[in-house]
Design a protein around this motif. Sequence first.
Motif, PDB file in Angstrom:
ATOM      1  N   THR A   1       0.850  -1.192   0.000  1.00 57.50           N
ATOM      2  CA  THR A   1       0.000   0.000   0.000  1.00 57.50           C
ATOM      3  C   THR A   1       0.888   1.245   0.000  1.00 57.50           C
ATOM      4  O   THR A   1       1.698   1.442   0.916  1.00 57.50           O
ATOM      5  CB  THR A   1      -0.909   0.040   1.229  1.00 57.50           C
TER       6      THR A   1
ATOM      7  N   ASP B   1       1.909   4.696   0.858  1.00 59.11           N
ATOM      8  CA  ASP B   1       1.509   5.529   2.005  1.00 59.11           C
ATOM      9  C   ASP B   1       1.024   6.900   1.538  1.00 59.11           C
ATOM     10  O   ASP B   1       1.598   7.514   0.622  1.00 59.11           O
ATOM     11  CB  ASP B   1       2.703   5.735   2.951  1.00 59.11           C
ATOM     12  N   ASP B   2      -0.027   7.374   2.197  1.00 60.43           N
ATOM     13  CA  ASP B   2      -0.483   8.739   1.940  1.00 60.43           C
ATOM     14  C   ASP B   2       0.604   9.727   2.380  1.00 60.43           C
ATOM     15  O   ASP B   2       1.293   9.520   3.389  1.00 60.43           O
ATOM     16  CB  ASP B   2      -1.776   9.045   2.704  1.00 60.43           C
ATOM     17  N   GLN B   3       0.722  10.826   1.623  1.00 60.28           N
ATOM     18  CA  GLN B   3       1.702  11.869   1.922  1.00 60.28           C
ATOM     19  C   GLN B   3       1.052  13.240   1.714  1.00 60.28           C
ATOM     20  O   GLN B   3      -0.009  13.340   1.093  1.00 60.28           O
ATOM     21  CB  GLN B   3       2.925  11.765   0.986  1.00 60.28           C
ATOM     22  N   SER B   4       1.718  14.240   2.231  1.00 60.23           N
ATOM     23  CA  SER B   4       1.252  15.611   1.952  1.00 60.23           C
ATOM     24  C   SER B   4       2.475  16.522   1.822  1.00 60.23           C
ATOM     25  O   SER B   4       3.548  16.225   2.341  1.00 60.23           O
ATOM     26  CB  SER B   4       0.329  16.127   3.055  1.00 60.23           C
TER      27      SER B   4
ATOM     28  N   THR C   1       4.367   9.150  -8.234  1.00 61.10           N
ATOM     29  CA  THR C   1       3.149   9.975  -8.218  1.00 61.10           C
ATOM     30  C   THR C   1       3.183  10.880  -9.437  1.00 61.10           C
ATOM     31  O   THR C   1       4.261  11.177  -9.982  1.00 61.10           O
ATOM     32  CB  THR C   1       3.055  10.822  -6.950  1.00 61.10           C
TER      33      THR C   1
ATOM     34  N   SER D   1      -5.189  16.669  -4.938  1.00 56.55           N
ATOM     35  CA  SER D   1      -4.844  15.311  -4.526  1.00 56.55           C
ATOM     36  C   SER D   1      -4.323  14.543  -5.732  1.00 56.55           C
ATOM     37  O   SER D   1      -4.945  14.567  -6.813  1.00 56.55           O
ATOM     38  CB  SER D   1      -6.062  14.615  -3.933  1.00 56.55           C
TER      39      SER D   1
ATOM     40  N   ASP E   1      -3.242   2.050  -4.091  1.00 55.11           N
ATOM     41  CA  ASP E   1      -2.706   3.412  -4.253  1.00 55.11           C
ATOM     42  C   ASP E   1      -2.901   4.234  -2.980  1.00 55.11           C
ATOM     43  O   ASP E   1      -3.865   4.040  -2.225  1.00 55.11           O
ATOM     44  CB  ASP E   1      -3.401   4.153  -5.405  1.00 55.11           C
ATOM     45  N   GLY E   2      -1.959   5.165  -2.787  1.00 51.18           N
ATOM     46  CA  GLY E   2      -2.127   6.196  -1.751  1.00 51.18           C
ATOM     47  C   GLY E   2      -2.402   7.549  -2.418  1.00 51.18           C
ATOM     48  O   GLY E   2      -2.610   7.636  -3.639  1.00 51.18           O
ATOM     49  N   ASN E   3      -2.409   8.590  -1.634  1.00 51.46           N
ATOM     50  CA  ASN E   3      -2.665   9.943  -2.161  1.00 51.46           C
ATOM     51  C   ASN E   3      -1.600  10.920  -1.656  1.00 51.46           C
ATOM     52  O   ASN E   3      -1.240  10.914  -0.470  1.00 51.46           O
ATOM     53  CB  ASN E   3      -4.027  10.467  -1.715  1.00 51.46           C
ATOM     54  N   LEU E   4      -1.130  11.763  -2.569  1.00 51.10           N
ATOM     55  CA  LEU E   4      -0.261  12.878  -2.200  1.00 51.10           C
ATOM     56  C   LEU E   4      -1.128  14.136  -2.217  1.00 51.10           C
ATOM     57  O   LEU E   4      -1.627  14.520  -3.285  1.00 51.10           O
ATOM     58  CB  LEU E   4       0.910  13.030  -3.165  1.00 51.10           C
ATOM     59  N   THR E   5      -1.334  14.693  -1.050  1.00 43.95           N
ATOM     60  CA  THR E   5      -2.173  15.898  -0.937  1.00 43.95           C
ATOM     61  C   THR E   5      -1.273  17.124  -0.953  1.00 43.95           C
ATOM     62  O   THR E   5      -0.395  17.273  -0.091  1.00 43.95           O
ATOM     63  CB  THR E   5      -2.996  15.868   0.358  1.00 43.95           C
TER      64      THR E   5
END
Length: 399
Positions: A54, A56-59, A93, A103, A122-126
């Motif tokens: 998975t 990882d979500d990032q920002s 990404t 996003s 998938d994760g999300n880059l915010t």
Amino acid sequence: ASLTTAPTITTTAVTGSAVGSYPISASGAVSSNYTISYGTNGTLTVTPVALTITADDQSKTYGSANPALTASYTGFVNGDTAASLTTAPTITTTAVTGSAVGSYPISASGAVSSNYTISYIDGNLTVTTATLTITADDQSKTYGSANPALTASYTGFVNGDTVASLTTAPTITTTAVAGSAVGSYLITASGAVSSNYTISYIDGNLTVTTATLTITSDDQSKTYGSANPVLTASYTGFVNGDTAASLTTAPTITTIAVAGSSVGSYPISASGAVSSNYTISYIDGNLTVTTVTLTITADDQSKTYGSANPVLTASYAGFVNGDTAASLTTAPTITTTAVAGSSVGSYPISASGAVSSNYTISYGTNGTLTVTPVALTITADDQSKTYGSANPALTASYT
């Protein structure tokens, strides 16, 4: 259970054996009743485990570099870690440094391991807004002048952005107008719009400074002995329709000259004017005291023939300020062409040579010294003679 010794069944596979096929063999069985042989080995098949990777979500904030992209793993067994993979996953990404707020998917792919059946989530880059501070620039102007162009400074632009990158530029305003009095007035910025920034504002100040006002005492003149004229001043620098009446306190205009001041030049000074809107300076004027006209006329005189000349005098027209002949620096000289023995007739008496810095001196028509006849009595002298004689010389006496 009839065997003296049961067979031992073994395989080369262990708990941590990799996916594949491993032989299972039997051996060591004992029975006096049987001749024991062993068939073809069996097979232990090790199959892959499901592994979920998975992203990882990032920002990150707008304009910053992408953070390190990582992944989490669900399904590792046998003490395995990401390092146990033949090929680690590639995590990517679509977002880049300059990507707008929003996003963006983070995807993992390409991991290889014969021991795992790998799937991906998938994760999300915010991308979050960057902080932009808009500061209204401080400005100044002199009282009465038009407002300067109002500008702002920007702190926080990233990614090569400028004010042109804003969806809507800020409006910059002030409460001051051309006629605003000396003081400090807020300059405010507002209304800027950009989806990539969280915008805050800092006010500036418009400082209205004093205008320069020069008060010049007007030159004046008067004749010696007269009262001082009304003292006035001229003004250079009034703005915004102001006049002398706009001053908080009007100037006081003075001179050291008085009615009796001698001919000359005396300073006229202005002082004491007050206005919060002006820096006031002064220029002195001059009061010029000019000479008065003084006319000196020799007085008519008379004497009898043969007498000494009388005292010669003069009359004065034009003295002011209580002055008399004694006030002259040099008294006039009064002369005549007649002398004690001058014949009967008229002789001019003239005045000249008077000096005074306070007067312009002129001389009237000459006076006249009139020499008059003296009374003369002629008496025929008595005479005598004898009869028949000639007459004597006849004589006379004069008185």
